[in-house]
Design an enzyme around this catalytic site. Structure first.
Site, PDB file in Angstrom:
ATOM      1  N   THR A  13       8.043  32.703  62.513  1.00  0.00           N
ATOM      2  CA  THR A  13       9.377  32.963  60.455  1.00  0.00           C
ATOM      3  C   THR A  13       8.986  34.223  60.268  1.00  0.00           C
ATOM      4  OG1 THR A  13       8.581  30.114  60.621  1.00  0.00           O
ATOM      5  CG2 THR A  13       8.387  31.493  58.707  1.00  0.00           C
ATOM      6  N   VAL A 132      -4.335  36.539  53.220  1.00  0.00           N
ATOM      7  CA  VAL A 132      -4.988  36.184  52.496  1.00  0.00           C
ATOM      8  C   VAL A 132      -3.548  36.074  51.070  1.00  0.00           C
ATOM      9  CG1 VAL A 132      -6.642  35.446  50.311  1.00  0.00           C
ATOM     10  CG2 VAL A 132      -7.121  36.386  52.577  1.00  0.00           C
ATOM     11  N   ILE A 136       0.993  37.904  47.775  1.00  0.00           N
ATOM     12  CA  ILE A 136       0.440  38.375  46.261  1.00  0.00           C
ATOM     13  C   ILE A 136       0.048  39.814  47.494  1.00  0.00           C
ATOM     14  CG2 ILE A 136      -0.952  38.137  44.909  1.00  0.00           C
ATOM     15  CD1 ILE A 136      -0.947  34.420  45.263  1.00  0.00           C
ATOM     16  N   ASP A 201      -7.739  25.918  56.354  1.00  0.00           N
ATOM     17  CA  ASP A 201      -6.926  27.356  56.073  1.00  0.00           C
ATOM     18  C   ASP A 201      -6.866  28.167  55.537  1.00  0.00           C
ATOM     19  OD1 ASP A 201      -4.118  28.962  56.629  1.00  0.00           O
ATOM     20  OD2 ASP A 201      -3.696  28.309  54.720  1.00  0.00           O
ATOM     21  N   LYS A 205      -9.779  31.298  54.849  1.00  0.00           N
ATOM     22  CA  LYS A 205      -8.800  32.724  53.824  1.00  0.00           C
ATOM     23  C   LYS A 205     -10.155  33.274  52.403  1.00  0.00           C
ATOM     24  CE  LYS A 205      -3.925  31.631  54.466  1.00  0.00           C
ATOM     25  NZ  LYS A 205      -3.041  31.093  53.219  1.00  0.00           N
TER      26      LYS A 205
HETATM   27  N1  HSE Z   1       0.254  27.584  56.504  1.00  0.00           N
HETATM   28  C1  HSE Z   1      -0.344  28.409  55.375  1.00  0.00           C
HETATM   29  C2  HSE Z   1      -0.381  27.767  53.928  1.00  0.00           C
HETATM   30  C3  HSE Z   1       0.698  29.817  55.490  1.00  0.00           C
HETATM   31  O1  HSE Z   1       0.564  26.885  54.222  1.00  0.00           O
HETATM   32  O2  HSE Z   1      -0.585  28.498  52.928  1.00  0.00           O
HETATM   33  C4  HSE Z   1      -0.373  30.781  54.766  1.00  0.00           C
HETATM   34  O3  HSE Z   1      -1.314  31.087  55.284  1.00  0.00           O
END
Ligand code: HSE
Length: 441
Positions: A13, A132, A136, A201, A205
């Site tokens: 993607t 991150v 943005i 995730d 970040k």
């Molecule tokens: N899987 C991540 C999200 C993608 O849903 O924010 C961006 O890091």
């Protein structure tokens, strides 16, 4: 060096978005750079399928190793994601003198501390803006725009998938699994979506943001992490009636005296935010990062946190920053982690038991006399003061939900009380604890 030759690892993607932006915006970027960025090579294990791109003239490789070792590539964009083999390819690219730009937060959170010195040793740059907050430019803001501030707190909605799910569950009463599937189809979710919904995730970040904010080394493994997979539509409705929304937040705050950061609290969890707070307005796959500094006060950065085009935009901002200073010249870039390497410290993470929060506690209890008294007396024993107690239904002889709103206490204290409360015969083990944040903006 008027032409920068770019090698792209991963045509999923985000990789497709980056290839597209390199082709479609080439002229615009050249006018801004005074140099040309040329997509010279692309590697993906699966090069079949039409991605709607004209890649004629681009070398197509099925093995990323061919790009990271190639003599005719100046800069490698890593968009494979995950820890390995991304780490090995990035390390090899650096050892072969190539600059690296990545959107891989897992890689930076887990291996950044070995990759930054390696890059310095080889005189190359690493950019990771896209890691991150998706599109943005929040890392650039923290690194450069707020460079004169002591940072007082960082809060973020950092996962587009979770925010998309929570928004749809609230607005449409949608089913969790269905919305997750939709987020995957839109290209928001990680290859392993448990990284999204279990908060991993967001923790990746947050650990990067905290390190940049407070000049500390990245300690991803120490981030307290809870996800959203046990939040039900009924919970969302119950908090809405009380004037709150549930957001998956990453929160980092420094602790110490006389301006010295002695420890850092870092936690990721579904959080109750007042519906009127700005961060509560951030919906769908949008992300927001709120940074408070001692001079600037509250700042907030908002935009698309996931998806092909926004993430490609952030990737290219890094590519352009690096391209601008080539050849040589990477020492003119701001330090990747916002502090010069010699000044970054190994700062302890505040144990979660010592973190102070306000709490929302939802119990399921037998509807019988004395249950609320027993629960509140345990809380009183632990010196936890209550703001409100609500019993939502009356259903003698059955289980009913009870909601307790507790004033600030430590997590250790709260957990000690909860251990005793869940031992009560009338209290079901199905308990939901949400931490509450009020926000200065
Ligand atoms: N899987 C991540 C999200 C993608 O849903 O924010 C961006 O890091």
């Amino acid at each position: 060096m008027n032409e920068i030759r770019v090698g792209l690892l991963g045509l999923g993607t985000i990789g497709t978005g980056v290839a597209r932006i390199l082709i479609e915006q080439q002229e615009l970027m050249s006018r801004r750079l005074g140099k040309t960025l040329r997509l010279a090579a692309v590697a993906d294990r699966n090069l079949e399928g039409d991605r709607g791109l004209d890649l004629s003239g681009v070398r197509m490789c099925s093995d990323a190793q061919d790009i990271v070792t190639a003599g005719d590539i100046d800069l490698v964009i890593e968009l494979i994601g995950g820890y390995e083999p991304a780490r090995s390819f990035v390390a090899t690219a650096i050892e072969h003198g190539k600059h690296v730009v990545t959107a891989n937060k897992a890689l930076i959170a887990k291996h950044g501390e070995e990759l930054f010195p390696l890059a310095r040793k080889h005189g190359v740059a690493i950019g990771f803006e896209a890691a991150v907050g998706g599109g943005i430019p929040c890392l650039k803001a923290l690194r450069e725009g707020l460079a004169a501030n002591a940072v007082e707190s960082v809060y973020g909605i950092l996962n587009g998938t979770c925010n998309f799910i929570l928004t749809k569950m609230e607005n449409e009463g949608a089913d969790y699994a269905e919305v997750l599937k939709e987020a995957q189809e839109l290209g928001y979710a990680e290859a392993d979506p448990t990284f999204d919904v279990e908060g991993v995730d967001t923790a990746h970040k947050l650990s990067i943001l905290a390190s940049m904010a407070f000049g500390s080394r990245i300690r991803f493994d120490e981030v307290f992490t809870e996800g959203i997979s046990n939040i039900t539509a009924a919970d969302i409705e119950a908090v809405r009636e009380l004037g709150y929304r549930i957001k998956l937040l990453g929160i980092a705050k420094p602790h110490g005296q006389n301006g010295q950061v002695e420890s850092i609290e870092m936690h990721v969890h579904p959080t109750l935010v007042p519906v009127e707070a700005q961060i509560a307005q951030v919906s769908d796959s949008y992300n927001a990062v709120q940074v408070s500094g001692d001079f600037v006060e509250h700042t907030m950065y908002f935009g698309r946190g996931a998806g092909e085009r926004p993430t490609a935009s952030a990737v290219m901002a890094d590519v352009m920053d690096i391209a601008r200073v080539l050849p040589g010249g990477v020492e003119y870039l701001a330090p990747p982690m916002a502090y010069v390497e010699e000044e970054r410290r190994d700062v302890a993470t505040l144990p979660m038991a010592d973190v102070e929060c306000e709490y929302y506690i939802r119990l399921m209890v037998n509807d019988e006399p004395g249950v609320i008294a027993a629960v509140t007396s345990i809380l009183a024993d632990q010196r936890i003061s209550l703001e409100a107690v609500l019993q939502k239904e009356r259903h003698a002889g059955h289980q009913v939900p009870i909601i307790l709103m507790a004033h600030e206490t430590t997590e250790g204290n709260l957990q000690a009380a909860m251990a005793r409360i869940t031992e009560l015969a009338a209290v079901n083990e199905n308990v939901l604890i949400l931490r509450k944040e009020s926000f200065g903006a």
